[in-house]
Design a protein around this motif. Structure first.
Motif, PDB file in Angstrom:
ATOM      1  N   ILE A   1       1.865 -16.839  -3.508  1.00 35.66           N
ATOM      2  CA  ILE A   1       2.657 -15.699  -3.967  1.00 35.66           C
ATOM      3  C   ILE A   1       3.492 -15.139  -2.820  1.00 35.66           C
ATOM      4  O   ILE A   1       2.982 -14.909  -1.722  1.00 35.66           O
ATOM      5  CB  ILE A   1       1.750 -14.586  -4.531  1.00 35.66           C
ATOM      6  CG1 ILE A   1       0.845 -15.132  -5.641  1.00 35.66           C
ATOM      7  CG2 ILE A   1       2.580 -13.415  -5.030  1.00 35.66           C
ATOM      8  CD1 ILE A   1       1.569 -15.586  -6.865  1.00 35.66           C
ATOM      9  N   SER A   2       4.780 -14.911  -3.055  1.00 39.25           N
ATOM     10  CA  SER A   2       5.640 -14.309  -2.051  1.00 39.25           C
ATOM     11  C   SER A   2       5.334 -12.822  -1.928  1.00 39.25           C
ATOM     12  O   SER A   2       5.285 -12.105  -2.935  1.00 39.25           O
ATOM     13  CB  SER A   2       7.115 -14.488  -2.420  1.00 39.25           C
ATOM     14  OG  SER A   2       7.940 -13.698  -1.581  1.00 39.25           O
ATOM     15  N   SER A   3       5.144 -12.365  -0.710  1.00 37.11           N
ATOM     16  CA  SER A   3       4.823 -10.957  -0.480  1.00 37.11           C
ATOM     17  C   SER A   3       5.986 -10.031  -0.831  1.00 37.11           C
ATOM     18  O   SER A   3       5.803  -8.819  -0.960  1.00 37.11           O
ATOM     19  CB  SER A   3       4.427 -10.751   0.984  1.00 37.11           C
ATOM     20  OG  SER A   3       5.510 -11.072   1.841  1.00 37.11           O
TER      21      SER A   3
ATOM     22  N   TYR B   1       0.289 -11.385 -10.596  1.00 42.83           N
ATOM     23  CA  TYR B   1      -0.922 -11.999 -10.025  1.00 42.83           C
ATOM     24  C   TYR B   1      -2.148 -11.128 -10.303  1.00 42.83           C
ATOM     25  O   TYR B   1      -3.184 -11.623 -10.773  1.00 42.83           O
ATOM     26  CB  TYR B   1      -0.733 -12.190  -8.523  1.00 42.83           C
ATOM     27  CG  TYR B   1      -2.006 -12.433  -7.762  1.00 42.83           C
ATOM     28  CD1 TYR B   1      -2.553 -13.709  -7.666  1.00 42.83           C
ATOM     29  CD2 TYR B   1      -2.670 -11.387  -7.115  1.00 42.83           C
ATOM     30  CE1 TYR B   1      -3.734 -13.932  -6.968  1.00 42.83           C
ATOM     31  CE2 TYR B   1      -3.845 -11.595  -6.415  1.00 42.83           C
ATOM     32  CZ  TYR B   1      -4.368 -12.868  -6.339  1.00 42.83           C
ATOM     33  OH  TYR B   1      -5.536 -13.075  -5.652  1.00 42.83           O
ATOM     34  N   PHE B   2      -2.052  -9.839 -10.009  1.00 47.22           N
ATOM     35  CA  PHE B   2      -3.207  -8.969 -10.216  1.00 47.22           C
ATOM     36  C   PHE B   2      -3.522  -8.811 -11.702  1.00 47.22           C
ATOM     37  O   PHE B   2      -4.691  -8.874 -12.117  1.00 47.22           O
ATOM     38  CB  PHE B   2      -2.960  -7.604  -9.564  1.00 47.22           C
ATOM     39  CG  PHE B   2      -3.156  -7.592  -8.079  1.00 47.22           C
ATOM     40  CD1 PHE B   2      -4.419  -7.729  -7.527  1.00 47.22           C
ATOM     41  CD2 PHE B   2      -2.076  -7.464  -7.227  1.00 47.22           C
ATOM     42  CE1 PHE B   2      -4.614  -7.726  -6.151  1.00 47.22           C
ATOM     43  CE2 PHE B   2      -2.245  -7.459  -5.847  1.00 47.22           C
ATOM     44  CZ  PHE B   2      -3.519  -7.601  -5.310  1.00 47.22           C
TER      45      PHE B   2
ATOM     46  N   GLN C   1       3.147  -3.510  -1.068  1.00 45.49           N
ATOM     47  CA  GLN C   1       2.698  -2.796   0.129  1.00 45.49           C
ATOM     48  C   GLN C   1       1.199  -2.966   0.369  1.00 45.49           C
ATOM     49  O   GLN C   1       0.713  -2.700   1.465  1.00 45.49           O
ATOM     50  CB  GLN C   1       3.054  -1.316   0.016  1.00 45.49           C
ATOM     51  CG  GLN C   1       4.552  -1.053  -0.012  1.00 45.49           C
ATOM     52  CD  GLN C   1       4.886   0.418  -0.150  1.00 45.49           C
ATOM     53  OE1 GLN C   1       4.000   1.283  -0.111  1.00 45.49           O
ATOM     54  NE2 GLN C   1       6.160   0.726  -0.313  1.00 45.49           N
ATOM     55  N   ALA C   2       0.481  -3.388  -0.665  1.00 43.50           N
ATOM     56  CA  ALA C   2      -0.964  -3.645  -0.526  1.00 43.50           C
ATOM     57  C   ALA C   2      -1.253  -5.119  -0.307  1.00 43.50           C
ATOM     58  O   ALA C   2      -2.402  -5.492  -0.062  1.00 43.50           O
ATOM     59  CB  ALA C   2      -1.707  -3.149  -1.770  1.00 43.50           C
ATOM     60  N   TRP C   3      -0.219  -5.963  -0.399  1.00 44.85           N
ATOM     61  CA  TRP C   3      -0.434  -7.406  -0.392  1.00 44.85           C
ATOM     62  C   TRP C   3      -1.031  -7.908   0.912  1.00 44.85           C
ATOM     63  O   TRP C   3      -1.962  -8.721   0.924  1.00 44.85           O
ATOM     64  CB  TRP C   3       0.869  -8.128  -0.710  1.00 44.85           C
ATOM     65  CG  TRP C   3       0.701  -9.595  -0.978  1.00 44.85           C
ATOM     66  CD1 TRP C   3       1.160 -10.633  -0.229  1.00 44.85           C
ATOM     67  CD2 TRP C   3       0.020 -10.193  -2.097  1.00 44.85           C
ATOM     68  NE1 TRP C   3       0.813 -11.839  -0.793  1.00 44.85           N
ATOM     69  CE2 TRP C   3       0.107 -11.592  -1.942  1.00 44.85           C
ATOM     70  CE3 TRP C   3      -0.657  -9.680  -3.195  1.00 44.85           C
ATOM     71  CZ2 TRP C   3      -0.458 -12.479  -2.861  1.00 44.85           C
ATOM     72  CZ3 TRP C   3      -1.222 -10.562  -4.108  1.00 44.85           C
ATOM     73  CH2 TRP C   3      -1.111 -11.946  -3.929  1.00 44.85           C
TER      74      TRP C   3
END
Length: 377
Positions: free
Chosen positions: A103-105, A114-115, A72-74
């Motif tokens: 990266i797929s959302s 990722y993060f 939701q933050a992507w």
């Protein structure tokens, strides 16, 4: 920086919106003064700030990190990357932003990986060592209005005076002087119904007007008369017209409805006057206003911060509570805006979105909170 909507003097876009309750605000604008530096010699963090300290922590130290749906933050992070790629910065954001493109959302596992693989989390502390601070809220006003003056819509929102584009008087007239001078005649962009709501839109620095034919007119910040901001809530408190508990956007609006003959005197207590410009209409009406980073703000995933403390565009994990209910807010957000009332290391203005529902929450928000800065490894 709307932007984005301050009462007692403590310091764009970003009343308890900070614009009403905690100080002087302008719409989103870059910070002033000494900027933090990026140095590989720092003992606790590669990022140095004159007003904040950063301590490396594990992901497990972030309360609610595992529960937050980072997808939701992507989209908000991708917006940050769009701007960060084009800006010079002490931090090299390009490698992590380049990697984000693959990266797929919709892949929750990939986004979290990722993060956690590419960033280090740092607990933010004020220079005094305290790890908690003030979290307020702001929003984008949405009002019904008209392009022409009518019996219903008779309060004007003004463009920057054409005569000032060549020579601006110094000092420029106050709000009261402007309203009586005739200088603004012919600069009307739109007309709305409520003078207090129009004043709140000026404090926020942007907003949307829902026209009678259903179209949405988007307005952004175009300048001011360079007069100092003075809180209308403080004026009401000094005149003993409201209790301190009523010094909110809602309390001020209710007072104005009870005292229509004194509304102008209240508004003139703030000599600052904000001008607007029409923004492009070929954008999604659901998009938030552009913050200081130059990208649209994302509801409940964008914050305004002090640029003396944190780098614009950076991911930040926020832990605070909702007004009244006490429900926790533990989310990854993006530092995409700033404002003059946003002062301190652990200090944020949380963007709730557009319209009355967002304004109802934002106008009451004055919570304690903690923050963690995410920096590329």
């Amino acid at each position: 920086m709307i932007s984005k909507f301050k009462l007692f003097q403590v310091s764009v876009f970003a009343i308890l919106l900070p614009s009403l309750i905690v100080g002087c605000s302008t719409p989103p604008t870059r910070g002033s003064g000494n900027r933090p530096s990026f140095s590989s010699n720092a003992s606790t963090s590669p990022y140095n700030s004159p007003i904040a300290n950063f301590i490396a922590v594990s992901w497990q130290a972030l309360p609610g990190w595992e529960e937050d749906d980072l997808t939701q933050a992507w989209s908000a992070w991708l917006k940050s990357c769009d701007a960060l790629r084009k800006r010079s910065s002490e931090i090299n954001w390009r490698p992590v932003c380049t990697q984000a493109a693959g990266i797929s959302s919709r892949d929750k596992k990939a986004v979290r990986g990722y993060f956690e693989s590419n960033f280090q989390a740092y607990e933010i502390r004020n220079s005094s060592g305290i790890d908690t601070g003030l979290i307020t809220g702001y929003y984008e006003p949405v009002m019904s209005g008209s392009l022409n003056r009518t019996s219903t819509y008779n309060v004007a929102l003004y463009a920057y005076p054409k005569v000032w584009r060549r020579t601006k008087p110094s000092p420029a007239p106050t709000r009261a002087e402007l309203m009586n001078s005739g200088i603004l005649q012919g600069s009307e962009i739109a007309w709305v119904q409520d003078p207090v709501a129009a004043a709140f839109m000026q404090i926020q620095g942007s907003g949307k007007i829902r026209l009678e034919d259903g179209r949405i007119l988007r307005l952004g910040f175009a300048g001011t008369n360079d007069q100092p901001f003075k809180s209308i809530a403080q004026w009401l408190l000094e005149h003993k017209d409201i209790a301190r508990s009523e010094a909110t956007m809602q309390g001020i609006s209710q007072w104005a409805k009870r005292n229509p003959d004194r509304v102008n005197a209240m508004l003139n207590a703030n000599p600052r006057f904000v001008f607007f410009k029409e923004l492009p209409s070929n954008v999604d009406a659901d998009l938030g206003p552009d913050g200081a980073l130059g990208v649209p703000l994302t509801s409940e995933r964008s914050i305004a911060v002090d640029l003396q403390a944190l780098p614009l565009g950076a991911p930040v994990f926020l832990s605070t509570t909702r007004t009244l209910s006490g429900q926790t807010i533990q989310k990854l957000v993006m530092a995409q805006d700033t404002g003059k009332a946003i002062v301190g290391g652990v200090r944020a203005d949380y963007y709730w979105g557009s319209g009355d529902a967002a304004g109802e929450i934002a106008g009451r928000m004055k919570q304690n909170g903690k923050m963690w800065l995410l920096l590329p490894r």
